[in-house]
Design an enzyme around this catalytic site. Structure first.
Site, PDB file in Angstrom:
ATOM      1  N   TRP A 176       6.219  -0.603 -14.483  1.00 45.97           N
ATOM      2  CA  TRP A 176       5.107  -0.496 -15.440  1.00 45.97           C
ATOM      3  C   TRP A 176       5.083   0.862 -16.100  1.00 45.97           C
ATOM      4  O   TRP A 176       4.765   0.981 -17.291  1.00 45.97           O
ATOM      5  CB  TRP A 176       3.776  -0.795 -14.756  1.00 45.97           C
ATOM      6  CG  TRP A 176       3.719  -2.202 -14.246  1.00 45.97           C
ATOM      7  CD1 TRP A 176       3.709  -2.601 -12.937  1.00 45.97           C
ATOM      8  CD2 TRP A 176       3.713  -3.407 -15.024  1.00 45.97           C
ATOM      9  NE1 TRP A 176       3.692  -3.977 -12.872  1.00 45.97           N
ATOM     10  CE2 TRP A 176       3.697  -4.491 -14.122  1.00 45.97           C
ATOM     11  CE3 TRP A 176       3.729  -3.666 -16.390  1.00 45.97           C
ATOM     12  CZ2 TRP A 176       3.687  -5.818 -14.556  1.00 45.97           C
ATOM     13  CZ3 TRP A 176       3.709  -4.992 -16.820  1.00 45.97           C
ATOM     14  CH2 TRP A 176       3.696  -6.042 -15.901  1.00 45.97           C
ATOM     15  N   ASP A 203      -2.785   4.697 -15.095  1.00 40.57           N
ATOM     16  CA  ASP A 203      -2.787   3.245 -14.946  1.00 40.57           C
ATOM     17  C   ASP A 203      -3.070   2.965 -13.473  1.00 40.57           C
ATOM     18  O   ASP A 203      -2.245   3.252 -12.607  1.00 40.57           O
ATOM     19  CB  ASP A 203      -1.412   2.687 -15.354  1.00 40.57           C
ATOM     20  CG  ASP A 203      -1.316   1.166 -15.184  1.00 40.57           C
ATOM     21  OD1 ASP A 203      -2.266   0.554 -14.655  1.00 40.57           O
ATOM     22  OD2 ASP A 203      -0.270   0.600 -15.582  1.00 40.57           O
ATOM     23  N   LYS A 254      -6.004  -7.870 -10.403  1.00 40.40           N
ATOM     24  CA  LYS A 254      -5.636  -7.445  -9.052  1.00 40.40           C
ATOM     25  C   LYS A 254      -6.889  -7.163  -8.216  1.00 40.40           C
ATOM     26  O   LYS A 254      -7.270  -7.997  -7.421  1.00 40.40           O
ATOM     27  CB  LYS A 254      -4.711  -6.231  -9.111  1.00 40.40           C
ATOM     28  CG  LYS A 254      -3.268  -6.625  -9.461  1.00 40.40           C
ATOM     29  CD  LYS A 254      -2.821  -6.209 -10.812  1.00 40.40           C
ATOM     30  CE  LYS A 254      -1.456  -6.809 -11.134  1.00 40.40           C
ATOM     31  NZ  LYS A 254      -0.751  -6.038 -12.145  1.00 40.40           N
TER      32      LYS A 254
HETATM   33  C1  LIG Z   1      -0.150  -5.828 -13.259  1.00 43.17           C
HETATM   34  C2  LIG Z   1       0.056  -4.498 -13.864  1.00 43.17           C
HETATM   35  C3  LIG Z   1       0.025  -4.338 -15.249  1.00 43.17           C
HETATM   36  C4  LIG Z   1      -0.140  -5.619 -16.026  1.00 43.17           C
HETATM   37  O1  LIG Z   1      -0.180  -5.667 -17.279  1.00 43.17           O
HETATM   38  P1  LIG Z   1      -0.403  -7.009 -18.129  1.00 43.17           P
HETATM   39  O2  LIG Z   1       0.044  -6.550 -19.455  1.00 43.17           O
HETATM   40  O3  LIG Z   1      -1.867  -7.288 -18.018  1.00 43.17           O
HETATM   41  O4  LIG Z   1       0.427  -8.107 -17.552  1.00 43.17           O
HETATM   42  C5  LIG Z   1       0.135  -3.054 -15.761  1.00 43.17           C
HETATM   43  N1  LIG Z   1       0.304  -1.986 -14.947  1.00 43.17           N
HETATM   44  C6  LIG Z   1       0.357  -2.125 -13.603  1.00 43.17           C
HETATM   45  C7  LIG Z   1       0.532  -0.924 -12.716  1.00 43.17           C
HETATM   46  C8  LIG Z   1       0.236  -3.386 -13.033  1.00 43.17           C
HETATM   47  O5  LIG Z   1       0.278  -3.552 -11.706  1.00 43.17           O
END
Ligand SMILES: *Cc1c(COP(=O)(O)O)cnc(C)c1O
Length: 362
Positions: free
Chosen positions: A105, A173, A197
């Site tokens: 991410w 994030d 989550k």
């Molecule tokens: C699940 C997650 C996302 C998810 O993003 P979407 O665009 O809503 O699918 C972003 N950052 C982290 C750290 C995550 O765990």
């Protein structure tokens, strides 16, 4: 006791929610608070929804210890829209933003930022396939537009256990570990978390942002892409995901009632129980190389013998335990132990690992 409805669900997101939250959300679909209206049919600019938004905002502030210098927003577009909006709003042409590349991410956030300005990747553990947290540089450049971190790496199973302090605006994030432990949220100038989550159902993202940041927007943007416009409209710039926000409110109430201190204690017990079994069990191995970096939310592990991977997933499924398959980029197993998962749920998984070991060591 497990508080999940039917199966024990270790999915990474959308993920398990506590049974009382699911029950209250279900009831509201038919008759919201005895109003004779379904929550799906209440006006988003009416009094009923205004009260939901107000309570949700004040609970986020209370749980995170935020003062009136923060704004709380509810937005569409998931994590990825935040990956785009942050640089769109705060990274001017010719400016540089710092990013810590700690996993999938984090790397995706970097790729979005590059559309809008320069990105300095200050630390990365990509070369080691993210099996540990990156080592931070001694000094963070003082001229960065902002510094972006990911507190928990959902896919690789690593987690920063403290939020660092920075001299530049710090943006985090926290999608997969918000409310999972006590921490100093006010070290961040902005932080965000997708709901699916620890906050509720997919379809909404919580953004907490210092009001001062709203004065630093670098571009003229269409309102839907501007944090200032969302703040000014009180999260009802357009029709928001009313039901997802209501589910978030139910989850926030559950979190407050349980207290983050208790949640943190249980999260430590849950993670310890599972990591201990992974170390003890002769069939499994942990994935994270630096044990201090292990995530308490997403526990990644592997089978010593490849043929056990599918077999153990099937064994769990046959015993009403679901969602333990790892992400396609890491493989093997990942058990997500978000706040809704109880210690009893984890003990059930541990028992299955022991039973599987006995069956395969005959
Ligand atoms: C699940 C997650 C996302 C998810 O993003 P979407 O665009 O809503 O699918 C972003 N950052 C982290 C750290 C995550 O765990």
């Amino acid at each position: 006791m497990t508080n999940q409805p039917l199966k024990i669900n270790f999915n990474s997101g959308p993920a398990a929610l506590p049974l009382p939250v699911l029950q209250a959300a279900s009831a509201a679909v038919i008759n919201y608070n005895d109003t004779g209206l379904s929550i799906l049919g209440i006006p988003h600019r009416g009094k009923l929804f205004a009260a939901i938004l107000e309570e949700a905002k004040s609970l986020v502030k209370e749980l995170c210890g935020l003062g009136d210098d923060y704004e709380v927003l509810w937005m569409h577009g998931g994590g990825r829209l935040q990956f785009a909006m942050l640089p769109m709003n705060f990274l001017g042409d010719g400016e540089t933003a710092g990013y810590i590349d700690s996993g999938y991410w984090a790397a995706d956030a970097i790729s979005y930022a590059k559309y809008y300005g320069n990105v300095a990747v200050l630390a990365s553990s990509k070369e080691d396939n993210y099996t540990h947290l990156p080592v931070w540089p001694d000094a963070i450049p003082k001229d960065l537009a902002y510094l972006h971190i990911t507190t928990n790496n959902t896919i690789y199973g690593t987690q920063c256990h403290d939020i660092p302090k920075a001299d530049v605006p710090l943006i985090a994030d926290m999608s997969s570990d918000i409310f999972s432990r006590q921490m100093d949220y006010t070290n961040c100038d902005a932080f965000y978390a997708v709901a699916q989550k620890n906050i509720g159902a997919a379809g909404v993202t919580m953004v907490a942002i210092k009001k001062a940041m709203l004065q630093r927007i670098r571009r003229t943007l269409p309102p839907m892409l501007s944090y200032a416009a969302h703040a000014q409209a009180g999260s009802v710039l357009n029709t928001p995901p009313v039901f997802a926000i209501y589910t978030a409110l139910l989850m926030l109430r559950w979190t407050k009632e349980k207290t983050i201190a208790t949640i943190e204690k249980e999260n430590n017990e849950k993670a310890n129980a599972l990591y201990q079994e992974i170390e003890r069990n002769s069939l499994f191995d942990g994935i994270v190389s630096n044990t201090a970096d292990r995530s308490k939310m997403n526990v990644c592990f592997t089978a010593k013998q490849p043929e056990h991977e599918k077999a153990f997933v099937n064994f769990c499924e046959a015993n009403n335990v679901t969602g333990i398959e790892g992400h396609r980029s890491v493989g093997a197993f990942r058990a997500s132990l978000y706040n809704a998962i109880s210690l009893a749920d984890v003990q059930q998984l541990v028992a299955l690992m022991q039973e599987f070991e006995n069956l395969n060591n005959k």
